[in-house]
Scaffold this motif. Structure first.
Motif, PDB file in Angstrom:
ATOM      1  N   THR A   1       0.853  -1.191   0.000  1.00 35.83           N
ATOM      2  CA  THR A   1       0.000   0.000   0.000  1.00 35.83           C
ATOM      3  C   THR A   1       0.888   1.240   0.000  1.00 35.83           C
ATOM      4  O   THR A   1       2.064   1.154   0.335  1.00 35.83           O
ATOM      5  CB  THR A   1      -0.889   0.026   1.262  1.00 35.83           C
TER       6      THR A   1
ATOM      7  N   LYS B   1      -7.204   0.352   2.390  1.00 38.11           N
ATOM      8  CA  LYS B   1      -6.515  -0.441   1.345  1.00 38.11           C
ATOM      9  C   LYS B   1      -5.957  -1.739   1.921  1.00 38.11           C
ATOM     10  O   LYS B   1      -5.852  -2.745   1.216  1.00 38.11           O
ATOM     11  CB  LYS B   1      -5.368   0.377   0.737  1.00 38.11           C
TER      12      LYS B   1
ATOM     13  N   TYR C   1      -6.608  -5.270   0.280  1.00 33.99           N
ATOM     14  CA  TYR C   1      -5.529  -6.159  -0.168  1.00 33.99           C
ATOM     15  C   TYR C   1      -5.622  -7.533   0.503  1.00 33.99           C
ATOM     16  O   TYR C   1      -5.406  -8.574  -0.121  1.00 33.99           O
ATOM     17  CB  TYR C   1      -4.161  -5.526   0.125  1.00 33.99           C
TER      18      TYR C   1
END
Ligand code: ADP
Ligand code: MG
Ligand code: ZN
Length: 477
Positions: free
Chosen positions: A17, A54, A58
């Motif tokens: 990220t 994020k 992920y």
């Protein structure tokens, strides 16, 4: 006594990220010491974490790619322990309600497919790094890595050899790279693997006492660490001793492991729910959306290569194992080149250059368009295979295109039968002995004569036509 080994892996992978898990510091690797940190990731009292969305995305991606159930509710917990690289004296991890669970991956070892269970995948933060300084006066702490987002993938104890463990680790790396959630560089620590090993009498149903090994920093090191541990446990057992539950530190240079600590239990960490963060609550729509956007994964890709392109199992495996190779392969095939030929070039000449220079396919200096043109020229018979190699070399070292190189180097193949027939006649006139040999049954005289004609043509004559004409003339002679 014959023994069987049992192996389970705990794999940590740093997520790529832009920012860290609970603050807005950059998540870039490296940097001058203590420049990628702020009060939050250095654990200053009074600061509050907030979850990077994020990271959840992920981790869900990874879970779906490894066939896991994704939890609609999951929780974060404090894992308490003291170490100088952990300023808060606890790590925010997930304990009893992980984000992903009950998945599996298939591996292939010695031509057989085996399914390995993925127990869970949870998210957590990384710790900092101790630098043992050059003055020998003590250690310094670099907190750049504090708060770097990680997923921990825990497998079932389903593996029975170091080969299986390595195959699983490679499968996981390939997948994480495909879905672009981690670069998985073991040398930089963005993929780390702890191995749990035990032994039991062959055929037994009851697992033996396991040990855990840490500090493994390469794929081959994983294999060596497991082999060493199996051997060590067998020796301990054969000598009448007992394998202790312990964590060991692998030293790859020495090829041995030493005890780090006798194994801690979960209660030693005093896990409790992280009070500064809310539950992670997901919707089915959110999960569905991520699922629909997953790229084609390696197993599926391989099946398609076998069915659509008729590649061998071996070649298809090699191509799909590296995302960039698969991408290059598909781009070249899309331009109209024959799949088998594309595969041969990528796994042959191109891979050779990659290995020699330790570079990726994108750095080799040939584009899918150039490779496709090159293959077409060879298949149309405009240049020979040998000339193809020359063109390939030149493509790597110049900015010229395939047509320019062929013209400039005069590599156009001679396909004109009468022109080649003249050359054959000239060569035969000079080699009566070989003709006589051929008549006496020495068939390798044919090869010699074909080679001489090829030489006469400076490598440009079409080898099939030479072959055909030489045969015909010899039969006539
Ligand atoms: P902990 O939380 O104490 O590390 P886990 O039950 O989560 O313990 O197991 C951690 C890892 O150890 C898993 O990868 C699991 O597959 C593996 N494992 C468990 N039992 C054995 C065993 N007897 N031999 C080898 N590996 C094992
Ligand atoms: Mg563990
Ligand atoms: Zn920070």
């Amino acid at each position: 006594m014959e023994y069987e080994s049992v192996i389970g892996l705990e794999i940590h992978s740093e997520l790529s990220t832009k920012t860290k898990i609970f603050c807005s510091c950059t998540n870039e690797f490296g940097g001058d010491v203590n420049t990628h940190c702020c009060p939050i990731c250095t654990g200053m009292p009074g600061t509050l974490p907030s979850m990077n969305k994020k990271v959840v995305e992920y981790a869900v991606k990874a879970g779906l790619a490894m066939n896991c159930e994704i939890s609609l509710f999951s929780k974060q917990d404090r894992k308490n322990y003291f170490y100088p690289d952990l300023p808060k004296a606890y790590q925010i991890s997930q304990y009893d309600l992980p984000l992903c669970k009950n998945g599996y991956l298939d591996i292939e070892v010695n031509g057989e497919t085996k399914r390995i269970g993925i127990t869970r995948i949870h998210i957590e933060e990384d710790a900092g790094k101790l630098l043992h300084n050059a003055w020998g006066t003590g250690s310094l702490v670099d907190m750049n890595r504090c708060g770097v987002p990680l997923i921990e993938i825990v497998t079932e104890p389903d593996m029975r050899s170091s080969e299986e463990a390595k195959a699983l680790l490679e499968k996981i790396r390939t997948i994480l790279r495909y879905i672009e959630v981690s670069d998985c560089k073991m040398q930089e620590g963005s993929l780390r693997c702890d191995v749990n090993v035990s032994i039991m009498p062959k055929g037994s149903k009851e697992f033996g006492q396991r040990t855990e090994m840490k500090n493994i920093s390469s794929f081959s090191g994983t294999g060596r660490a497991i082999e060493y541990e199996i051997k060590r446990q067998i020796e301990v057992t054969e000598a009448g001793g007992k394998v202790n539950q312990e964590t060991r530190r692998w030293d790859d240079d020495k090829g041995e492991s030493i005890v780090m600590r006798t194994k801690e239990n979960a209660q030693d960490y005093r896990y409790f729910p992280e009070p500064d963060l809310v539950l992670i609550v997901l919707t089915n729509e959110y999960i569905e959306e991520i699922k629909n956007n997953l790229p084609e994964l390696p197993d599926k890709k391989k099946a398609r290569y076998l069915a659509e392109y008729g590649l061998s199992d071996y070649d298809a495996t090699l191509l799909v194992n590296t995302k960039e190779l698969a991408k290059f392969f598909e781009a070249t095939v899309e331009l109209g080149a024959t799949p088998k030929a594309v595969s041969n070039w990528i796994l042959g000449d191109i891979s050779k250059v990659m290995n020699e220079k330790d570079i990726t396919i994108d750095e080799v200096g040939i584009t899918p368009k150039e490779l496709s043109d090159l293959i077409n020229e060879i298949e149309k018979g405009n240049i020979s295979n040998t000339a193809g190699k020359t063109v390939f070399e030149e493509l790597l070292n110049s900015n010229k295109n395939v047509a320019e190189i062929i013209a400039e180097k005069g590599l156009v193949q001679v396909n004109d039968e009468s022109e080649i027939a003249d050359m054959v006649n000239r060569v035969l006139a000079l080699n009566e002995k070989s003709i006589a040999d051929y008549k006496k049954g020495k068939t390798n005289a044919l090869g010699f004569l074909v080679g001489q004609v090829m030489k006469e043509s400076k490598g440009k004559a079409n080898p099939q036509i030479i072959n055909k004409l030489v045969r015909e003339k010899l039969e006539e002679a």
